[in-house]
Scaffold this motif. Sequence first.
Motif, PDB file in Angstrom:
ATOM      1  N   PRO A 138      16.982  14.981 -32.171  1.00 55.91           N
ATOM      2  CA  PRO A 138      15.713  15.446 -31.461  1.00 55.91           C
ATOM      3  C   PRO A 138      16.396  16.680 -30.934  1.00 55.91           C
ATOM      4  O   PRO A 138      17.279  16.869 -30.502  1.00 55.91           O
ATOM      5  CB  PRO A 138      15.775  14.220 -30.507  1.00 55.91           C
ATOM      6  N   SER A 139      14.999  17.686 -30.667  1.00 56.62           N
ATOM      7  CA  SER A 139      15.366  18.792 -29.787  1.00 56.62           C
ATOM      8  C   SER A 139      15.957  18.451 -28.532  1.00 56.62           C
ATOM      9  O   SER A 139      15.718  17.599 -27.717  1.00 56.62           O
ATOM     10  CB  SER A 139      14.058  19.317 -29.471  1.00 56.62           C
ATOM     11  N   GLY A 140      17.007  19.338 -28.300  1.00 55.93           N
ATOM     12  CA  GLY A 140      17.724  19.053 -27.000  1.00 55.93           C
ATOM     13  C   GLY A 140      19.019  18.076 -26.990  1.00 55.93           C
ATOM     14  O   GLY A 140      19.589  18.071 -26.052  1.00 55.93           O
ATOM     15  N   ARG A 144      23.201  19.126 -31.725  1.00 55.00           N
ATOM     16  CA  ARG A 144      22.393  19.408 -32.690  1.00 55.00           C
ATOM     17  C   ARG A 144      22.716  20.629 -33.477  1.00 55.00           C
ATOM     18  O   ARG A 144      23.016  21.712 -33.024  1.00 55.00           O
ATOM     19  CB  ARG A 144      20.931  19.696 -32.016  1.00 55.00           C
ATOM     20  N   ALA A 146      22.300  23.851 -35.900  1.00 51.82           N
ATOM     21  CA  ALA A 146      21.429  25.075 -35.859  1.00 51.82           C
ATOM     22  C   ALA A 146      21.399  25.524 -37.342  1.00 51.82           C
ATOM     23  O   ALA A 146      22.302  25.573 -37.969  1.00 51.82           O
ATOM     24  CB  ALA A 146      21.818  26.034 -34.731  1.00 51.82           C
ATOM     25  N   GLU A 162       9.539  26.237 -37.483  1.00 52.45           N
ATOM     26  CA  GLU A 162       8.724  24.973 -37.067  1.00 52.45           C
ATOM     27  C   GLU A 162       9.235  23.827 -37.757  1.00 52.45           C
ATOM     28  O   GLU A 162       9.504  22.595 -37.495  1.00 52.45           O
ATOM     29  CB  GLU A 162       7.115  25.306 -36.966  1.00 52.45           C
ATOM     30  N   ASP A 165      12.728  22.572 -36.994  1.00 52.98           N
ATOM     31  CA  ASP A 165      12.880  22.014 -35.893  1.00 52.98           C
ATOM     32  C   ASP A 165      12.428  20.629 -35.814  1.00 52.98           C
ATOM     33  O   ASP A 165      12.948  19.706 -35.317  1.00 52.98           O
ATOM     34  CB  ASP A 165      11.837  22.514 -34.723  1.00 52.98           C
ATOM     35  N   ASP A 170      18.145  23.194 -34.928  1.00 52.98           N
ATOM     36  CA  ASP A 170      17.665  24.202 -34.123  1.00 52.98           C
ATOM     37  C   ASP A 170      17.595  25.523 -35.227  1.00 52.98           C
ATOM     38  O   ASP A 170      18.669  25.945 -35.648  1.00 52.98           O
ATOM     39  CB  ASP A 170      18.864  24.446 -33.041  1.00 52.98           C
ATOM     40  N   ASP A 195      26.404  24.992 -33.276  1.00 52.09           N
ATOM     41  CA  ASP A 195      25.024  24.906 -32.916  1.00 52.09           C
ATOM     42  C   ASP A 195      24.556  26.120 -32.589  1.00 52.09           C
ATOM     43  O   ASP A 195      24.998  27.122 -33.340  1.00 52.09           O
ATOM     44  CB  ASP A 195      25.341  24.210 -31.384  1.00 52.09           C
TER      45      ASP A 195
END
Length: 208
Positions: A138-140, A144, A146, A162, A165, A170, A195
């Motif tokens: 999940p975002s955050g 995560r 990238a 989008e 994400d 990321d 990341d």
Amino acid sequence: MKIGIIGSGRIGGTLTRRLRALGHDVTVANSRGPESLGDLARETGATAGTLEQAVEQAEVVVVAIPLLAVPALPAKLFEGKVVVDANNYYPQRDGDIAELLDRSLSSSRWTAEHLKGARVVKAFNNIQAQHLMDQGRPSGADGRIALPVAGDDADAKRVVMELIDALGFDPVDAGTLDGSWRQQPATPVYGTDRDADGVRQGLADARP
Ligand SMILES: NC(=O)c1ccc[n+]([C@@H]2O[C@H](COP(=O)([O-])OP(=O)(O)OC[C@H]3O[C@@H](n4cnc5c(N)ncnc54)[C@H](OP(=O)(O)O)[C@@H]3O)[C@@H](O)[C@H]2O)c1
């Protein structure tokens, strides 16, 4: 979103699974024809299609095939489409392509020259298929991964960012198609699951 996926192998098959799990309307195609895609279609709910069916209705088309197969794609069909180029150039697999061997051209620019009029965005080329399958977060979330996203069309790039994400990664703006050599094989961001800060640093540190 209507998404066409050209290539049903490690990357195309993975994106078919992951994008279907997000609820997208996916049509997948390969070189052997829809009848060879029955298992993947049953497993995921994707439509097994011809290349034409996968591209014609799609808002986004992912191309995940050996690079050497790109020049034979019917370019007219891709005109105006957002095309995600997940491909890499491996001379041992794809043969000698002079402009790519001396790295005077990024492989995505070379692809865009074949698919004239397509809105080509380079993404997903630098992550292993298995990690794309099972390492979305999940975002955050801590750790995560990238993914760099390069392209010349800002709107096309935004659409792809989008999607990335939503898939649990990321998106990092990696600049233009000409600069997308910075995420090709043998660069700091290739296969290293960094990341977002790490990807930005890796893109900056890349050397031709
Ligand atoms: N594997 C990875 O972890 C990874 C990661 C990032 C990027 N990539 C890049 O993504 C691309 C695909 O790699 P992959 O590992 O997914 O390859 P793969 O497992 O060998 O699958 C290749 C797919 O391309 C299809 N294909 C070949 N020629 C085609 C054509 N003319 N029209 C339509 N489909 C065609 C094949 O269909 P048939 O089986 O019917 O011939 C097959 O489904 C490569 O450029 C690779 O460098 C791979």
